[in-house]
Design a protein around this motif. Structure first.
Motif, PDB file in Angstrom:
ATOM      1  N   ARG A 120       8.666   2.078   2.567  1.00  9.91           N
ATOM      2  CA  ARG A 120       7.984   2.973   3.312  1.00  9.91           C
ATOM      3  C   ARG A 120       7.239   2.654   4.334  1.00  9.91           C
ATOM      4  O   ARG A 120       7.377   3.265   5.544  1.00  9.91           O
ATOM      5  CB  ARG A 120       7.281   4.470   2.995  1.00  9.91           C
ATOM      6  N   CYS A 168      10.282   2.788  -4.442  1.00  9.52           N
ATOM      7  CA  CYS A 168       9.729   1.799  -3.659  1.00  9.52           C
ATOM      8  C   CYS A 168       8.589   1.797  -2.530  1.00  9.52           C
ATOM      9  O   CYS A 168       9.300   2.821  -2.207  1.00  9.52           O
ATOM     10  CB  CYS A 168      10.708   1.546  -3.124  1.00  9.52           C
ATOM     11  N   ALA A 169       7.321   1.992  -2.502  1.00  9.47           N
ATOM     12  CA  ALA A 169       5.901   2.095  -1.733  1.00  9.47           C
ATOM     13  C   ALA A 169       5.963   1.275  -0.850  1.00  9.47           C
ATOM     14  O   ALA A 169       6.157   1.630   0.187  1.00  9.47           O
ATOM     15  CB  ALA A 169       4.643   2.377  -2.404  1.00  9.47           C
ATOM     16  N   PRO A 170       6.184   0.090  -0.766  1.00  8.37           N
ATOM     17  CA  PRO A 170       6.476  -0.895   0.296  1.00  8.37           C
ATOM     18  C   PRO A 170       7.810  -0.497   1.574  1.00  8.37           C
ATOM     19  O   PRO A 170       7.556  -0.901   2.551  1.00  8.37           O
ATOM     20  CB  PRO A 170       6.402  -2.568  -0.303  1.00  8.37           C
TER      21      PRO A 170
END
Lengths: 147, 149
Positions: free
Chosen positions: A76, A72-74
């Motif tokens: 971060r 999950c990039a978002p």
């Protein structure tokens, strides 16, 4: 037109519709749908974290409870935004929970995607929530409605 | 700790994927569509096996596109897109099986799913790993967690 081109057209329409919906709703704080209408029998006196094995002090004014996951990039980016808010607003704490490690809470709270951010009052009741990456101003505005 | 990548490279790769998949659908069913879909499956497999920054498309992005864009404002973890490439690989393979066995409907639907995912990635940077995981029933998650640890 061939079948394949019809499939391409259907995909394009689906993508445009979904993209517009997402851009409009991502990061927007709202009351959980059905939270007011449903289950009047359950007295929501307990904190949403009761019995979840997450035993941390809540913020005096509000707690930003963030559900994250590994792929999950978002999540971060959301962590960064909420960290900024905590620095700006006194009495607010940020609590990040790994959704994969706390699936029971995730199910009980109907969290369907990460990142999802819940704003809890000092007693640990859910006030509002947003899924997707919220903007700092969206968090600040939602916090202003808590007190 | 983890590999960091330029997120714009992922948008570029998703755009290339979209073009290849549209071409595959437009020429399906037939040898050309199967060739294009195989090519895309190979690209997905390379990203899963070697990492998203080690595909031919990533090399083109680095040598041709990024010099024109300048350095990235931020970088992202390479794990989420790698997972998404794995999902794309599954759809592409199912699509291939469909077209190769004459079950064209399966080929169209699976390739269509891969195209929707690629287009959403290219346009709004949709994070597939964020969407699907919590919707999987708990017993399945427990099973996969056990098998990967």
């Amino acid at each position: 037109m061939t079948t394949g081109l019809w499939v391409v057209l259907a995909c394009l329409l689906l993508v445009v519709g979904f993209a517009v919906y997402r851009v409009r709703t991502d990061g927007r704080f709202h009351r959980r749908r059905g939270a007011e209408a449903g289950t009047p029998a359950a007295p929501t006196t307990a904190s949403v974290l009761t019995g979840a094995g997450i035993d941390v002090p809540l913020g005096d004014r509000a707690t930003l409870l963030q559900f994250s996951s590994a792929f999950c990039a978002p999540c971060r980016a959301t962590r960064r935004v909420l960290g900024e808010v905590v620095d700006l607003v006194p009495g607010v704490t940020h609590l990040e929970v790994d959704a994969e490690q706390h699936l029971e809470v995730v199910r009980a709270l109907h969290v369907l995607r990460t990142p999802t951010t819940l704003i809890l009052d000092p007693d640990g009741h859910e006030v509002s929530r947003a899924s997707g990456l919220p903007a700092r101003d969206q968090v600040l505005a939602a916090l202003a409605r808590v007190s | 700790m983890s590999t960091q990548i330029d997120p714009r490279g992922q948008r570029f790769a998703a755009s290339v994927t979209s073009v290849v998949l549209v071409a595959a659908l437009a020429t399906a069913p037939g040898a050309l569509a199967v060739t294009l879909l195989s090519l895309q499956a190979a690209l997905f497999a390379t990203a899963v096996a070697l990492g998203v920054q080690r595909t031919p498309v990533a090399a083109v992005y680095r040598s041709v596109v990024r010099p024109r864009l300048g350095p990235p404002s931020h970088t992202e973890d390479a794990t989420p897109p790698r997972f998404a490439q794995g999902v794309g690989l599954v759809f592409a393979l199912v699509g291939l099986v469909g077209f190769l066995t004459g079950v064209d409907a399966l080929g169209y639907v699976a390739t269509g799913f891969a195209l929707v995912a690629a287009l959403l990635n290219a346009t709004i940077g949709l994070c597939l790993g964020c969407e699907v995981y919590l919707r999987i029933p708990t017993p399945l998650i427990a099973a996969t967690t056990r098998s990967t640890t």
